[in-house]
Design an enzyme around this catalytic site. Sequence first.
Site, PDB file in Angstrom:
ATOM      1  N   ARG A 139       1.397 -12.548  -1.462  1.00  0.00           N
ATOM      2  CA  ARG A 139       0.213 -12.590  -0.825  1.00  0.00           C
ATOM      3  C   ARG A 139      -0.797 -13.547  -1.516  1.00  0.00           C
ATOM      4  O   ARG A 139      -0.843 -13.816  -2.765  1.00  0.00           O
ATOM      5  CB  ARG A 139      -0.668 -11.301  -0.742  1.00  0.00           C
TER       6      ARG A 139
ATOM      7  N   LYS B 254      -2.664 -12.010  12.518  1.00  0.00           N
ATOM      8  CA  LYS B 254      -3.914 -11.979  12.395  1.00  0.00           C
ATOM      9  C   LYS B 254      -4.214 -13.297  11.570  1.00  0.00           C
ATOM     10  O   LYS B 254      -5.042 -14.108  12.070  1.00  0.00           O
ATOM     11  CB  LYS B 254      -4.500 -10.770  12.039  1.00  0.00           C
ATOM     12  N   THR B 255      -4.018 -13.194  10.375  1.00  0.00           N
ATOM     13  CA  THR B 255      -4.416 -14.265   9.409  1.00  0.00           C
ATOM     14  C   THR B 255      -3.775 -15.487   9.861  1.00  0.00           C
ATOM     15  O   THR B 255      -4.547 -16.794  10.040  1.00  0.00           O
ATOM     16  CB  THR B 255      -3.955 -13.969   8.324  1.00  0.00           C
TER      17      THR B 255
ATOM     18  N   SER C 123      -0.022  -4.897  10.273  1.00  0.00           N
ATOM     19  CA  SER C 123       0.241  -5.885   9.310  1.00  0.00           C
ATOM     20  C   SER C 123       1.383  -6.778   9.540  1.00  0.00           C
ATOM     21  O   SER C 123       2.629  -6.323  10.062  1.00  0.00           O
ATOM     22  CB  SER C 123       0.705  -5.104   8.025  1.00  0.00           C
TER      23      SER C 123
ATOM     24  N   HIS D 286      -9.450  -3.714  12.894  1.00  0.00           N
ATOM     25  CA  HIS D 286      -8.533  -4.450  12.375  1.00  0.00           C
ATOM     26  C   HIS D 286      -8.134  -5.478  13.002  1.00  0.00           C
ATOM     27  O   HIS D 286      -7.131  -5.338  13.858  1.00  0.00           O
ATOM     28  CB  HIS D 286      -7.246  -3.377  12.001  1.00  0.00           C
TER      29      HIS D 286
ATOM     30  N   ARG E  22       1.078  -1.185   0.081  1.00  0.00           N
ATOM     31  CA  ARG E  22      -0.116   0.040  -0.030  1.00  0.00           C
ATOM     32  C   ARG E  22       0.893   1.223   0.094  1.00  0.00           C
ATOM     33  O   ARG E  22       2.000   1.220   0.322  1.00  0.00           O
ATOM     34  CB  ARG E  22      -0.918  -0.118   1.268  1.00  0.00           C
TER      35      ARG E  22
ATOM     36  N   LYS F 298      -8.474  -2.102   1.558  1.00  0.00           N
ATOM     37  CA  LYS F 298      -8.407  -1.450   2.760  1.00  0.00           C
ATOM     38  C   LYS F 298      -8.845   0.089   2.432  1.00  0.00           C
ATOM     39  O   LYS F 298      -9.315   0.589   3.441  1.00  0.00           O
ATOM     40  CB  LYS F 298      -6.767  -0.928   3.104  1.00  0.00           C
TER      41      LYS F 298
ATOM     42  N   ASP G 180      -9.130 -10.340   9.166  1.00  0.00           N
ATOM     43  CA  ASP G 180      -8.725  -9.031   9.009  1.00  0.00           C
ATOM     44  C   ASP G 180      -9.656  -8.034   9.380  1.00  0.00           C
ATOM     45  O   ASP G 180      -9.248  -6.875  10.027  1.00  0.00           O
ATOM     46  CB  ASP G 180      -8.027  -8.890   7.803  1.00  0.00           C
TER      47      ASP G 180
HETATM   48  N1  LIG Z   1       5.612 -16.639  16.114  1.00  0.00           N
HETATM   49  C1  LIG Z   1       4.670 -16.494  14.928  1.00  0.00           C
HETATM   50  N2  LIG Z   1       3.646 -15.985  15.143  1.00  0.00           N
HETATM   51  C2  LIG Z   1       2.746 -15.537  14.159  1.00  0.00           C
HETATM   52  N3  LIG Z   1       3.303 -15.437  12.765  1.00  0.00           N
HETATM   53  C3  LIG Z   1       4.376 -15.814  12.757  1.00  0.00           C
HETATM   54  C4  LIG Z   1       5.311 -16.213  13.848  1.00  0.00           C
HETATM   55  N4  LIG Z   1       6.545 -16.474  13.289  1.00  0.00           N
HETATM   56  C5  LIG Z   1       6.420 -16.300  12.138  1.00  0.00           C
HETATM   57  N5  LIG Z   1       5.397 -15.673  11.646  1.00  0.00           N
HETATM   58  C6  LIG Z   1       4.756 -15.459  10.253  1.00  0.00           C
HETATM   59  O1  LIG Z   1       4.629 -13.982  10.138  1.00  0.00           O
HETATM   60  C7  LIG Z   1       3.320 -13.842   9.255  1.00  0.00           C
HETATM   61  C8  LIG Z   1       2.337 -13.240   9.881  1.00  0.00           C
HETATM   62  O2  LIG Z   1       1.350 -12.603   8.800  1.00  0.00           O
HETATM   63  P1  LIG Z   1       0.026 -12.581   8.739  1.00  0.00           P
HETATM   64  O3  LIG Z   1      -0.549 -12.844   7.365  1.00  0.00           O
HETATM   65  O4  LIG Z   1      -0.826 -13.487   9.895  1.00  0.00           O
HETATM   66  O5  LIG Z   1      -0.322 -11.148   9.337  1.00  0.00           O
HETATM   67  P2  LIG Z   1      -1.512 -10.192   9.479  1.00  0.00           P
HETATM   68  O6  LIG Z   1      -1.415  -9.735  10.946  1.00  0.00           O
HETATM   69  O7  LIG Z   1      -2.885 -11.061   9.093  1.00  0.00           O
HETATM   70  O8  LIG Z   1      -1.266  -8.867   8.348  1.00  0.00           O
HETATM   71  P3  LIG Z   1      -2.041  -8.217   7.592  1.00  0.00           P
HETATM   72  O9  LIG Z   1      -2.999  -7.109   8.330  1.00  0.00           O
HETATM   73  O10 LIG Z   1      -1.127  -7.447   6.663  1.00  0.00           O
HETATM   74  O11 LIG Z   1      -2.828  -9.182   6.612  1.00  0.00           O
HETATM   75  C9  LIG Z   1       3.382 -15.242   8.591  1.00  0.00           C
HETATM   76  O12 LIG Z   1       4.013 -15.130   7.335  1.00  0.00           O
HETATM   77  C10 LIG Z   1       3.575 -16.404   9.625  1.00  0.00           C
HETATM   78  O13 LIG Z   1       4.041 -17.325   9.133  1.00  0.00           O
HETATM   79  O1  LIG Z   2      -3.774  -4.114   3.292  1.00  0.00           O
HETATM   80  C1  LIG Z   2      -2.997  -4.719   2.784  1.00  0.00           C
HETATM   81  O2  LIG Z   2      -2.153  -4.654   1.946  1.00  0.00           O
HETATM   82  C2  LIG Z   2      -2.641  -5.872   3.920  1.00  0.00           C
HETATM   83  C3  LIG Z   2      -3.225  -5.643   4.941  1.00  0.00           C
HETATM   84  O3  LIG Z   2      -4.082  -6.462   5.486  1.00  0.00           O
HETATM   85  C4  LIG Z   2      -2.470  -4.578   6.010  1.00  0.00           C
HETATM   86  O4  LIG Z   2      -1.529  -4.182   5.433  1.00  0.00           O
HETATM   87  O5  LIG Z   2      -2.998  -4.419   6.951  1.00  0.00           O
HETATM   88 CA   LIG Z   3      -3.895 -10.975   6.839  1.00  0.00          CA
HETATM   89 MN   LIG Z   4      -4.618  -6.005   7.457  1.00  0.00          MN
END
Ligand SMILES: Nc1ncnc2c1ncn2[C@@H]1O[C@H](COP(=O)(O)OP(=O)(O)OP(=O)(O)O)[C@@H](O)[C@H]1O
Ligand SMILES: O=C([O-])CC(=O)C(=O)O
Ligand SMILES: [Ca+2]
Ligand SMILES: [Mn+2]
Length: 665
Positions: free
Chosen positions: A449, A369-370, A365, A347, A183, A328, A384
């Site tokens: 992604r 979360k995911t 990010s 979020h 972004r 977003k 998310d």
């Molecule tokens: N201890 C840990 N706990 C959680 N995630 C971990 C850990 N160690 C490594 N990771 C890695 O960190 C990343 C977490 O990314 P995730 O997609 O869950 O982010 P998100 O909070 O959903 O962000 P976004 O809002 O950008 O989607 C994954 O690639 C995961 O494999």
């Molecule tokens: O928005 C994006 O590109 C991915 C995401 O979920 C974040 O950054 O929170």
């Molecule tokens: Ca995510």
């Molecule tokens: Mn997000």
Amino acid sequence: MAGNGSGHANGEFSFGNGTARNGLAKIQTHKKQNGICHDDSAPPVKAQTIDELHSLQKKKSAPTTPIKGTQGAFAVTISDEERQKQQLQSISASLASLTRETGPKVVKGDPARKSETPKHVAHAHEHHFTPTISVSDSSLKFTHFLYNLSPAELYEQAIKYEKGSFITETGALATLSGAKTGRSPRDKRVVRDETTEDDLWWGKGSPNIEMDEHTFMVNRERAVDYLNSLDKVYVNDQFLNWDPENRIKVRIVSARAYHSLFMHNMCIRPTPEELENFGTPDFTIYNAGQFPCNRYTHYMTSSTSIDLNLARREMVILGTQYAGEMKKGLFSVMHYLMPKRQILSLHSGCNMGKDGDVALFFGLSGTGKTTLSTDHNRLLIGDDEHCWSENGVSNIEGGCYAKCIDLSREKEPDIWNAIKFGTVLENVVFDEHTREVDYSDKSVTENTRAAYPIEYIPNAKIPCVGPHPKNVILLACDAFGVLPPVSKLSLAQTMYHFISGYTALVAGTEEGVKEPQATFSACFGAAFIMLHPTKYAAMLAEKMLKHGATGWLVNTGWSGGSYGSGNRIKLPYTRKIIDAIHSGSLQEANYKKTKVFGLEIPTEVEGVPSEILEPMNTWADKNAYNATLLKLAGLFKKNFETFTNYKIGKDGKLTEEILAAGPIF
Ligand SMILES: Nc1ncnc2c1ncn2[C@@H]1O[C@H](COP(=O)(O)OP(=O)(O)OP(=O)(O)O)[C@@H](O)[C@H]1O
Ligand SMILES: O=C([O-])CC(=O)C(=O)O
Ligand SMILES: [Ca+2]
Ligand SMILES: [Mn+2]
């Protein structure tokens, strides 16, 4: 010599002579009475020509269940013809230029299918149209629109027309988002007018960079002109929010099949019946991402601009093809609309145990979360974006957007298996022949992604709603390696950390960030909030208090040293910690208080080595640990200065408690 035509028992080889028992079968033709030979091995196809044969391949798709509201005695039945016409008018209105009297002719369908003569044609803008010689060429051209295409159709479009589109070994659509792979928060602008002037958060720390109405219209016209200059555009009509009372209708007009499939996956997909009754959207996105904004236009500081106009309920995207901007952007809209209805937008990820216990996972990010809400033992409500209303929680979206860097089948099996036909895989690298994806390859970006519909996760909770949360888990990926892997928070501490929104931003999701660095982002999503952070914080405190939710701080980041010397906490350990929160066992653990941050840390967690629960134990250099701890505490303190003058909620007492809940040193 088996299979060579002759199989003599003695193994001798010879060609059959046509009469020999073991030789090649003699060609037999059946003489028919009229003397014509027929290949009648199978019944003939019901077609006279090749074209007719091909036309048999596809049958017309139509809603199978009766349309709501057309069954009663007084129901008005509108004909299919009439409905098609209304839809066309609605879309030509979306595509209309606001400055020219006539726009291009808008027709439904693929321009490549020349044989299909358009049934309906509408002129984008039709009022007092008198054909004169001064009419521009653009008013004479056709713009086709492809309306809510299916994933299969969008695959075909992407592969045929969009360079960089490929089918991976597991059936996902691999694609490139272009020059931008994250972004662009510094290019996100919001129209400042009489209403938003007072409602929104402006100034220092706010994500809402102002622009005026006129400039918005200039960019809108630029985007609409660009889209109309194309042979075809994609139109998605979809929903946001699984709470039926607070569902929002969105329309996305885009130039790429990739964008259409992405939003198909990420928004809630209407049933054919819901689509027939869609009507006018509540919000429209014009995604002209391949086309830059004009640097001569006021306010433009780069060739990218993502512009939000709340009064017009429109968003314009110029100069970035990163699909996350649409996702977003709509989230920002929800952060405005929902609090107006006393609903808190979050979020966060969200899942639910078999007994109905709901957990929220907040975090910036890349904090997990995911990853952590996708849990084989629990039902996934969403990964998310959520709403917390009087009725409980609801997912805003219809899909998930997982980070793929270093993805492994062993550690994240559900996400791994979701990467199949229908899933959009952005910016990954794959083997040119086998099309096997190398998830460790960062050649295009760190921020690779996968976007997939939520039902690709086997234990998704559909409809994606649940009761009030029991646990509120704040995820921080601490690059300094000084925050404990888990701590139990008081309500005041939960609010302090929610408002702080600390993490070490993991490289890639925002443009220009190349390695982790400490970041504070109010409400764990300052880039998306529209009102002042304390408004959301007050709502969260009120809801947590009312429904008795417990707050937790989980560090998914570094242990044993800062980024560079320590290592990221092992995902299986974090999962064990989360399990203990869900099961309630962590509530019952013994706790001790840490210095400086005053966090309550458990002495034991099942399945996790006890020595890592206190970060200092994992650092070889204790002085370095103490210095780093104080450094981070200082950063927290400095960040929170902006909020010390704000009252949170009706109770002055809570505000004071929150201020006291930060680090003390
Ligand atoms: N201890 C840990 N706990 C959680 N995630 C971990 C850990 N160690 C490594 N990771 C890695 O960190 C990343 C977490 O990314 P995730 O997609 O869950 O982010 P998100 O909070 O959903 O962000 P976004 O809002 O950008 O989607 C994954 O690639 C995961 O494999
Ligand atoms: O928005 C994006 O590109 C991915 C995401 O979920 C974040 O950054 O929170
Ligand atoms: Ca995510
Ligand atoms: Mn997000």
